[in-house]
Design an enzyme around this catalytic site. Structure first.
Site, short mmCIF file in Angstrom:
data_model
loop_
_atom_site.label_atom_id
_atom_site.label_comp_id
_atom_site.label_asym_id
_atom_site.label_seq_id
_atom_site.Cartn_x
_atom_site.Cartn_y
_atom_site.Cartn_z
N HIS A 1 0.86 -1.18 0.00
CA HIS A 1 0.00 0.00 0.00
C HIS A 1 0.90 1.24 0.00
CE1 HIS A 1 -3.76 -2.08 1.91
NE2 HIS A 1 -3.21 -2.82 0.96
N GLU B 1 0.96 3.86 1.79
CA GLU B 1 1.42 4.26 3.12
C GLU B 1 2.61 3.43 3.58
OE1 GLU B 1 -1.73 3.48 2.11
OE2 GLU B 1 -3.16 4.09 3.63
N CYS C 1 -6.24 1.73 5.88
CA CYS C 1 -6.83 0.47 6.36
C CYS C 1 -6.20 0.14 7.72
CB CYS C 1 -6.56 -0.64 5.35
SG CYS C 1 -4.82 -1.12 5.24
N CYS D 1 -2.34 -0.38 7.57
CA CYS D 1 -1.59 0.86 7.42
C CYS D 1 -1.69 1.73 8.68
CB CYS D 1 -2.06 1.62 6.19
SG CYS D 1 -1.64 0.77 4.65
#
Length: 153
Positions: A57, A59, A87, A90
């Site tokens: 992801h 992040e 999410c 993260c």
């Protein structure tokens, strides 16, 4: 930092999200900034498909890069700008990295882990809670996601 520079960082994150969409990734972008100097330490868009990595992801990618640059797993004076509410995975990484501030664009009622779902920063087991500012450039971030998913249907 002021509102103009904060908005400029989110605009950069939106640019990363647009590039991710062009690569066929879910359009989420992130920019990690040294909150003391204003220097951008890392920027990325999602790369889960490209890297065949469910943890890639935006992040996570910027946290990894900034921690490497700083030679420190704790990014205590850093601010993260991301186009979508993080999410749970993260949000946990943000807490573990001790990020000072989290700015995000679109809210994610289905998969978010900050204001929705598990609300990671509100859990008693969460050791660090960043300051959270949601809804920055929310319309632009939401439209980018809607257009991407509309194109998949």
């Amino acid at each position: 930092m002021n509102d103009d520079s904060e908005n400029a960082y989110m605009i950069q994150a939106l640019g990363e999200a647009q590039m991710a969409a062009h690569r066929g990734e879910v359009p989420v972008g992130a920019v990690l900034v040294d909150g003391l100097s204003g220097q951008v330490l890392a920027r990325a868009g999602n790369q889960t498909e490209e890297l065949n990595d469910p943890t890639a992801h935006a992040e996570i990618l910027v946290i990894r890069e900034a921690a490497d640059i700083k030679s420190n797993p704790r990014l205590t004076h850093c601010d993260l700008y991301v186009t979508l509410e993080p999410c749970a995975m993260c949000a946990t990484a943000i807490s573990l990295a001790r990020i000072r501030r989290l700015y995000f664009g679109a809210y994610d009622p289905k998969g978010g882990g900050v204001d929705h779902g598990p609300r990671i920063f509100e859990q008693p087991t969460c050791h660090h809670r960043p300051e959270v500012i949601g809804g920055m450039e929310e319309t632009a971030a939401s439209e980018l996601l809607k257009e991407f998913f509309k194109g998949l249907r």
